[in-house]
Design a protein around this motif. Structure first.
Motif, PDB file in Angstrom:
ATOM      1  N   GLU A 144       2.011  12.318   5.547  1.00  0.00           N
ATOM      2  CA  GLU A 144       1.280  13.566   5.468  1.00  0.00           C
ATOM      3  C   GLU A 144      -0.062  13.352   4.731  1.00  0.00           C
ATOM      4  OE1 GLU A 144       5.510  16.250   4.730  1.00  0.00           O
ATOM      5  OE2 GLU A 144       4.449  15.274   3.105  1.00  0.00           O
ATOM      6  N   PRO A 145      -1.094  13.887   5.230  1.00  0.00           N
ATOM      7  CA  PRO A 145      -2.132  13.869   4.422  1.00  0.00           C
ATOM      8  C   PRO A 145      -2.229  14.780   3.300  1.00  0.00           C
ATOM      9  CG  PRO A 145      -2.774  14.343   6.673  1.00  0.00           C
ATOM     10  CD  PRO A 145      -1.024  14.728   6.608  1.00  0.00           C
ATOM     11  N   VAL A 146      -2.539  13.963   1.980  1.00  0.00           N
ATOM     12  CA  VAL A 146      -2.383  14.604   0.933  1.00  0.00           C
ATOM     13  C   VAL A 146      -3.547  14.774   0.145  1.00  0.00           C
ATOM     14  CG1 VAL A 146       0.162  14.317   0.580  1.00  0.00           C
ATOM     15  CG2 VAL A 146      -1.548  12.370  -0.156  1.00  0.00           C
ATOM     16  N   GLU A 147      -4.648  13.858   0.419  1.00  0.00           N
ATOM     17  CA  GLU A 147      -5.943  13.869  -0.326  1.00  0.00           C
ATOM     18  C   GLU A 147      -7.088  13.366   0.701  1.00  0.00           C
ATOM     19  OE1 GLU A 147      -5.968  14.243  -3.905  1.00  0.00           O
ATOM     20  OE2 GLU A 147      -4.091  13.893  -4.433  1.00  0.00           O
ATOM     21  N   ARG A 148      -8.211  13.898   0.306  1.00  0.00           N
ATOM     22  CA  ARG A 148      -9.388  13.456   0.962  1.00  0.00           C
ATOM     23  C   ARG A 148     -10.614  13.320   0.020  1.00  0.00           C
ATOM     24  NH1 ARG A 148     -12.111  17.208   6.078  1.00  0.00           N
ATOM     25  NH2 ARG A 148     -14.287  16.072   5.991  1.00  0.00           N
ATOM     26  N   PHE A 149     -11.210  12.295   0.497  1.00  0.00           N
ATOM     27  CA  PHE A 149     -12.380  11.883  -0.326  1.00  0.00           C
ATOM     28  C   PHE A 149     -13.728  11.730   0.351  1.00  0.00           C
ATOM     29  CE2 PHE A 149      -8.542  10.830  -2.734  1.00  0.00           C
ATOM     30  CZ  PHE A 149      -8.868  11.594  -4.210  1.00  0.00           C
ATOM     31  N   ALA A 150     -14.754  11.981  -0.076  1.00  0.00           N
ATOM     32  CA  ALA A 150     -16.152  11.725   0.320  1.00  0.00           C
ATOM     33  C   ALA A 150     -16.563  10.149   0.466  1.00  0.00           C
ATOM     34  CB  ALA A 150     -17.096  12.668  -0.026  1.00  0.00           C
ATOM     35  N   SER A 151     -17.512   9.958   1.140  1.00  0.00           N
ATOM     36  CA  SER A 151     -18.093   8.855   1.011  1.00  0.00           C
ATOM     37  C   SER A 151     -18.692   8.010  -0.240  1.00  0.00           C
ATOM     38  CB  SER A 151     -19.308   8.656   1.954  1.00  0.00           C
ATOM     39  OG  SER A 151     -19.205   9.129   3.133  1.00  0.00           O
ATOM     40  N   ALA A 152     -18.837   8.833  -1.244  1.00  0.00           N
ATOM     41  CA  ALA A 152     -19.476   8.314  -2.272  1.00  0.00           C
ATOM     42  C   ALA A 152     -18.348   8.020  -3.355  1.00  0.00           C
ATOM     43  CB  ALA A 152     -20.337   9.274  -3.153  1.00  0.00           C
ATOM     44  N   LYS A 153     -17.062   8.232  -2.986  1.00  0.00           N
ATOM     45  CA  LYS A 153     -15.748   7.889  -3.854  1.00  0.00           C
ATOM     46  C   LYS A 153     -15.469   6.581  -3.588  1.00  0.00           C
ATOM     47  CE  LYS A 153     -12.039   9.400  -6.460  1.00  0.00           C
ATOM     48  NZ  LYS A 153     -12.301   9.886  -7.765  1.00  0.00           N
ATOM     49  N   ASN A 154     -15.622   5.420  -4.589  1.00  0.00           N
ATOM     50  CA  ASN A 154     -15.332   4.233  -4.393  1.00  0.00           C
ATOM     51  C   ASN A 154     -13.688   3.847  -4.365  1.00  0.00           C
ATOM     52  OD1 ASN A 154     -18.002   3.276  -4.901  1.00  0.00           O
ATOM     53  ND2 ASN A 154     -17.839   3.477  -6.935  1.00  0.00           N
ATOM     54  N   PRO A 155     -13.259   3.097  -3.113  1.00  0.00           N
ATOM     55  CA  PRO A 155     -12.046   2.737  -3.290  1.00  0.00           C
ATOM     56  C   PRO A 155     -11.155   2.355  -4.513  1.00  0.00           C
ATOM     57  CG  PRO A 155     -13.476   1.879  -1.314  1.00  0.00           C
ATOM     58  CD  PRO A 155     -14.211   2.436  -2.440  1.00  0.00           C
ATOM     59  N   ASN A 156     -11.919   1.632  -5.322  1.00  0.00           N
ATOM     60  CA  ASN A 156     -11.223   1.515  -6.745  1.00  0.00           C
ATOM     61  C   ASN A 156     -10.854   2.512  -7.353  1.00  0.00           C
ATOM     62  OD1 ASN A 156     -11.505  -1.369  -6.471  1.00  0.00           O
ATOM     63  ND2 ASN A 156     -13.106  -1.764  -7.518  1.00  0.00           N
ATOM     64  N   ASP A 157     -11.572   3.598  -7.309  1.00  0.00           N
ATOM     65  CA  ASP A 157     -11.347   4.931  -8.021  1.00  0.00           C
ATOM     66  C   ASP A 157     -10.146   5.684  -7.596  1.00  0.00           C
ATOM     67  OD1 ASP A 157     -13.396   4.280  -9.706  1.00  0.00           O
ATOM     68  OD2 ASP A 157     -14.926   5.486  -8.580  1.00  0.00           O
ATOM     69  N   LEU A 158      -9.761   5.082  -6.348  1.00  0.00           N
ATOM     70  CA  LEU A 158      -8.566   5.861  -5.825  1.00  0.00           C
ATOM     71  C   LEU A 158      -7.241   5.628  -6.282  1.00  0.00           C
ATOM     72  CD1 LEU A 158      -9.540   5.463  -2.069  1.00  0.00           C
ATOM     73  CD2 LEU A 158      -9.903   7.592  -3.481  1.00  0.00           C
ATOM     74  N   VAL A 159      -7.380   4.288  -7.050  1.00  0.00           N
ATOM     75  CA  VAL A 159      -6.077   3.859  -7.823  1.00  0.00           C
ATOM     76  C   VAL A 159      -5.065   4.639  -8.465  1.00  0.00           C
ATOM     77  CG1 VAL A 159      -4.823   1.960  -9.082  1.00  0.00           C
ATOM     78  CG2 VAL A 159      -6.880   1.234  -7.655  1.00  0.00           C
ATOM     79  N   GLU A 160      -5.986   5.620  -9.327  1.00  0.00           N
ATOM     80  CA  GLU A 160      -5.136   6.543  -9.973  1.00  0.00           C
ATOM     81  C   GLU A 160      -4.460   7.560  -9.215  1.00  0.00           C
ATOM     82  OE1 GLU A 160      -6.693   9.811 -13.229  1.00  0.00           O
ATOM     83  OE2 GLU A 160      -7.402   7.797 -13.829  1.00  0.00           O
ATOM     84  N   VAL A 161      -5.016   8.010  -8.311  1.00  0.00           N
ATOM     85  CA  VAL A 161      -4.749   8.856  -7.241  1.00  0.00           C
ATOM     86  C   VAL A 161      -3.558   8.277  -6.440  1.00  0.00           C
ATOM     87  CG1 VAL A 161      -5.280  10.390  -5.268  1.00  0.00           C
ATOM     88  CG2 VAL A 161      -6.916  10.039  -6.927  1.00  0.00           C
ATOM     89  N   LEU A 162      -3.490   7.119  -6.082  1.00  0.00           N
ATOM     90  CA  LEU A 162      -2.474   6.512  -5.366  1.00  0.00           C
ATOM     91  C   LEU A 162      -1.188   6.292  -6.092  1.00  0.00           C
ATOM     92  CD1 LEU A 162      -4.736   3.750  -3.761  1.00  0.00           C
ATOM     93  CD2 LEU A 162      -3.611   5.468  -2.373  1.00  0.00           C
ATOM     94  N   GLU A 163      -1.291   6.088  -7.467  1.00  0.00           N
ATOM     95  CA  GLU A 163      -0.131   6.038  -8.250  1.00  0.00           C
ATOM     96  C   GLU A 163       0.599   7.163  -7.872  1.00  0.00           C
ATOM     97  OE1 GLU A 163      -1.933   4.747 -12.069  1.00  0.00           O
ATOM     98  OE2 GLU A 163      -1.925   2.708 -11.423  1.00  0.00           O
ATOM     99  N   LYS A 164       0.180   8.433  -7.992  1.00  0.00           N
ATOM    100  CA  LYS A 164       1.069   9.532  -7.844  1.00  0.00           C
ATOM    101  C   LYS A 164       1.790   9.600  -6.483  1.00  0.00           C
ATOM    102  CE  LYS A 164      -2.502  12.714  -7.539  1.00  0.00           C
ATOM    103  NZ  LYS A 164      -3.298  13.855  -7.482  1.00  0.00           N
ATOM    104  N   TYR A 165       1.745   8.537  -5.648  1.00  0.00           N
ATOM    105  CA  TYR A 165       2.425   8.818  -4.546  1.00  0.00           C
ATOM    106  C   TYR A 165       3.113   7.330  -4.273  1.00  0.00           C
ATOM    107  CZ  TYR A 165      -0.756  12.360  -3.669  1.00  0.00           C
ATOM    108  OH  TYR A 165      -1.423  13.419  -3.648  1.00  0.00           O
ATOM    109  N   TRP A 166       3.035   6.398  -5.169  1.00  0.00           N
ATOM    110  CA  TRP A 166       3.817   5.367  -5.040  1.00  0.00           C
ATOM    111  C   TRP A 166       5.234   5.440  -5.829  1.00  0.00           C
ATOM    112  CZ3 TRP A 166      -0.863   2.151  -6.503  1.00  0.00           C
ATOM    113  CH2 TRP A 166      -1.499   1.714  -5.268  1.00  0.00           C
TER     114      TRP A 166
END
Length: 166
Positions: A144-166
């Motif tokens: 299921e799609p749970v989050e969306r981020f625009a172009s300016a969001k660096n992939p490295n900054d997604l780690v904190e968000v990804l941790e909610k789903y691991w």
């Protein structure tokens, strides 16, 4: 998939592998947290996004099962002009080991059904349409799609968000 409006997960879609051109069922990502991103080789965001996506894949691909699904797109400033062979060459130079699919449209009537689904499930701050290259969607283990981020969001900054789903 013509009835993308009825889909509940990414597992109901297929996409063509960049190297082989073969249809790949996205069911292969079942049980994995994924990042789905539209990419381009000639964008101002290219260098940073590719470098960081490669590092995320290297660090969390094995450790956490993170899957990255990249979809080249030429709809924004014609910044992905190459054919599959040229895109593969570019990706190899960037040391890409994550999954890449054939070039698609992400907006409009000819948009890939998966991207119509993603936009519909999680609109951006300024509407459903994808605004530029490197828009990122996070998909949970249930597809299921749970989050969306625009172009300016660096992939490295997604780690904190990804941790909610691991």
């Amino acid at each position: 998939m013509d009835n993308w409006e009825e889909a509940e997960t990414i597992y109901e879609f297929t996409a063509k592998d960049l190297k082989t051109g073969e249809e790949v069922s996205l069911k292969k990502y079942k049980g994995h947290v994924c990042i789905i991103v539209n990419v381009a080789s000639k964008c101002g965001y290219t260098k940073r996004n590719y470098e960081q996506l490669v590092k995320l894949h290297e660090k969390y691909g094995e450790e956490k099962g993170l899957k990255i699904l990249a979809f080249p797109c030429n709809q924004f400033g014609k910044q992905e002009p190459g054919n599959s062979e040229k895109i593969c060459e570019f990706a190899e130079k960037k040391n890409v080991k994550f999954d890449m699919f054939e070039k698609i449209n992400v907006n409009g009537k000819d948009a890939h059904p998966l991207w119509k689904f993603l936009q519909n499930k999680i609109p951006g701050e300024r509407g459903k349409a994808i605004k530029w290259n490197f828009t990122k969607f996070i998909i949970n283990e249930d597809g299921e799609p749970v989050e969306r981020f625009a172009s300016a969001k660096n992939p490295n900054d997604l780690v904190e968000v990804l941790e909610k789903y691991w």
